[in-house]
Design an enzyme around this catalytic site. Sequence first.
Site, mmCIF file in Angstrom:
data_model
loop_
_atom_site.group_PDB
_atom_site.id
_atom_site.type_symbol
_atom_site.label_atom_id
_atom_site.label_comp_id
_atom_site.label_asym_id
_atom_site.label_seq_id
_atom_site.Cartn_x
_atom_site.Cartn_y
_atom_site.Cartn_z
ATOM 1 N N ALA A 65 0.565 -0.804 -4.157
ATOM 2 C CA ALA A 65 0.411 0.077 -2.957
ATOM 3 C C ALA A 65 -0.214 -0.535 -1.786
ATOM 4 C CB ALA A 65 -0.160 1.396 -3.246
ATOM 5 N N GLY A 109 0.840 -0.456 -8.056
ATOM 6 C CA GLY A 109 2.190 0.220 -7.856
ATOM 7 C C GLY A 109 3.270 -0.662 -7.931
ATOM 8 N N GLU A 112 4.032 -0.149 -11.496
ATOM 9 C CA GLU A 112 4.434 1.195 -11.868
ATOM 10 C C GLU A 112 5.955 1.267 -11.253
ATOM 11 O OE1 GLU A 112 1.111 2.417 -9.744
ATOM 12 O OE2 GLU A 112 0.559 3.795 -11.358
ATOM 13 N N GLU A 132 -5.852 -1.564 -10.436
ATOM 14 C CA GLU A 132 -6.755 -0.410 -9.242
ATOM 15 C C GLU A 132 -8.283 -0.287 -9.657
ATOM 16 O OE1 GLU A 132 -3.913 -0.182 -11.199
ATOM 17 O OE2 GLU A 132 -2.288 0.968 -9.551
HETATM 18 N N1 CAA Z 1 -1.993 -4.087 0.003
HETATM 19 C C1 CAA Z 1 -1.929 -4.594 1.107
HETATM 20 N N2 CAA Z 1 -1.990 -5.958 1.345
HETATM 21 C C2 CAA Z 1 -1.867 -6.753 0.575
HETATM 22 C C3 CAA Z 1 -1.793 -6.485 -0.807
HETATM 23 C C4 CAA Z 1 -1.659 -4.964 -1.304
HETATM 24 N N3 CAA Z 1 -1.705 -4.327 -2.161
HETATM 25 N N4 CAA Z 1 -1.883 -7.415 -1.872
HETATM 26 C C5 CAA Z 1 -1.729 -8.426 -0.964
HETATM 27 N N5 CAA Z 1 -1.750 -8.293 0.223
HETATM 28 C C6 CAA Z 1 -1.937 -9.118 1.510
HETATM 29 C C7 CAA Z 1 -3.088 -9.689 1.404
HETATM 30 O O1 CAA Z 1 -4.160 -8.688 2.206
HETATM 31 C C8 CAA Z 1 -3.032 -10.992 2.280
HETATM 32 O O2 CAA Z 1 -2.730 -10.634 3.763
HETATM 33 P P1 CAA Z 1 -3.399 -11.412 4.830
HETATM 34 O O3 CAA Z 1 -2.573 -12.816 4.751
HETATM 35 O O4 CAA Z 1 -3.106 -10.590 6.364
HETATM 36 O O5 CAA Z 1 -4.872 -11.599 4.610
HETATM 37 C C9 CAA Z 1 -1.388 -11.144 1.736
HETATM 38 O O6 CAA Z 1 -1.052 -10.177 1.163
HETATM 39 C C10 CAA Z 1 -1.724 -12.376 0.985
HETATM 40 O O7 CAA Z 1 -2.403 -12.083 -0.235
HETATM 41 P P2 CAA Z 1 -3.590 -12.993 -0.598
HETATM 42 O O8 CAA Z 1 -4.053 -13.981 0.535
HETATM 43 O O9 CAA Z 1 -4.510 -12.045 -1.555
HETATM 44 O O10 CAA Z 1 -2.686 -13.834 -1.738
HETATM 45 P P3 CAA Z 1 -3.420 -14.425 -3.127
HETATM 46 O O11 CAA Z 1 -2.058 -15.212 -3.458
HETATM 47 O O12 CAA Z 1 -4.493 -15.164 -2.838
HETATM 48 O O13 CAA Z 1 -3.598 -13.375 -4.195
HETATM 49 C C11 CAA Z 1 -2.968 -11.127 -5.226
HETATM 50 C C12 CAA Z 1 -2.337 -12.551 -4.494
HETATM 51 C C13 CAA Z 1 -3.613 -11.460 -6.648
HETATM 52 C C14 CAA Z 1 -1.741 -10.544 -5.678
HETATM 53 C C15 CAA Z 1 -3.999 -10.616 -4.229
HETATM 54 O O14 CAA Z 1 -3.213 -10.298 -3.068
HETATM 55 C C16 CAA Z 1 -4.422 -9.267 -4.920
HETATM 56 O O15 CAA Z 1 -5.080 -8.784 -5.735
HETATM 57 N N6 CAA Z 1 -3.863 -7.808 -4.268
HETATM 58 C C17 CAA Z 1 -4.163 -6.796 -4.470
HETATM 59 C C18 CAA Z 1 -3.462 -6.300 -5.882
HETATM 60 C C19 CAA Z 1 -3.721 -4.786 -6.306
HETATM 61 O O16 CAA Z 1 -4.927 -4.540 -6.095
HETATM 62 N N7 CAA Z 1 -2.896 -4.009 -6.350
HETATM 63 C C20 CAA Z 1 -3.220 -2.417 -6.641
HETATM 64 C C21 CAA Z 1 -3.255 -1.759 -5.412
HETATM 65 S S1 CAA Z 1 -3.519 0.020 -5.689
HETATM 66 C C22 CAA Z 1 -2.233 0.799 -6.058
HETATM 67 O O17 CAA Z 1 -1.176 0.130 -6.377
HETATM 68 C C23 CAA Z 1 -2.128 2.125 -6.325
HETATM 69 C C24 CAA Z 1 -1.163 2.896 -7.180
HETATM 70 O O18 CAA Z 1 -1.282 2.589 -8.274
HETATM 71 C C25 CAA Z 1 0.161 3.334 -6.549
#
Ligand code: CAA
Length: 258
Positions: A65, A109, A112, A132
């Site tokens: 998400a 998400g 999911e 998360e």
């Molecule tokens: N939401 C918003 N933006 C996100 C995102 C997310 N879930 N995941 C990645 N992005 C964005 C980053 O902010 C980044 O944007 P900028 O270039 O503007 O800074 C861009 O995508 C690229 O991401 P990274 O620079 O972090 O890329 P990476 O290759 O170094 O890492 C990753 C990749 C490991 C997937 C890392 O981006 C990450 O950990 N993302 C978050 C994963 C996460 O926590 N997901 C769960 C979200 S909560 C949820 O989903 C609730 C639910 O149950 C419904």
Amino acid sequence: MTYETLLTETQGRVALIRLNRPKQLNALNDILMDELGAALTGFDADDGIGCIVLTGSDKAFAAGADIAMMAQKTFMEAYRGDFITRNWERIGTVRKPVIAAVAGYALGGGCELAMMCDFIIAADNARFGQPEIKIGIIPGAGGTQRLPRAVGKSKAMDLALTARTMDAAEAERAGLVSRVVPADKLLDEALAAAQVIAGYPLQAVMMVKECVNRAYQAPLSEGLLFERRGFHSLFATHDQKEGMAAFLEKRAPRFEHR
Ligand code: CAA
């Protein structure tokens, strides 16, 4: 139909939906989920479509998400708005099969969403997880419920509590994904599977989907009865007569999806 966050196309009786927010690794925001709901509803209603493939990019199916969308939300906004059910459950109401073709990250998400599909074909670079906890929340779109059903309690707890990710090989061993293929073959493999499914009688395809899903919702005796009645009802169809006649006459069947 054109969308801001999706690319869609059809190939014969197969519809392909690509999540398309590459800069955000396909993070799932309200616009994307609204558009995904609309695209799925449209293809589900289209008599010319028999199966749907949902995919992302080579790098990410979806990284979860959209955290930017959630960061400032208050408890009351989330609670009153019943946050995350908005359009997320729509995929569960699609009656035709939906195959998730997952490459790269399927996190939070994203994992999911893949689990809401009927089965998952993974590229060998896929990574699945429910991280998360790292940002102070828990899965909110079925991760604590569908993941243990798919991989068992121990691995689901491990993934959701430690936030570690699992690779495609581990996901296949655990039963989360049905097959793993080389990344450059992912879409071909998923589309080929979808073409096979779309070639079968639609009413039987839909009935299989409904019956298998029943296995998660009903006691065994009810599920068996539900299956039996569905089995009986297919004897009223053109395609059952055609399929069996074709087998006996040693020729290819001509299904009419009725
Ligand atoms: N939401 C918003 N933006 C996100 C995102 C997310 N879930 N995941 C990645 N992005 C964005 C980053 O902010 C980044 O944007 P900028 O270039 O503007 O800074 C861009 O995508 C690229 O991401 P990274 O620079 O972090 O890329 P990476 O290759 O170094 O890492 C990753 C990749 C490991 C997937 C890392 O981006 C990450 O950990 N993302 C978050 C994963 C996460 O926590 N997901 C769960 C979200 S909560 C949820 O989903 C609730 C639910 O149950 C419904």
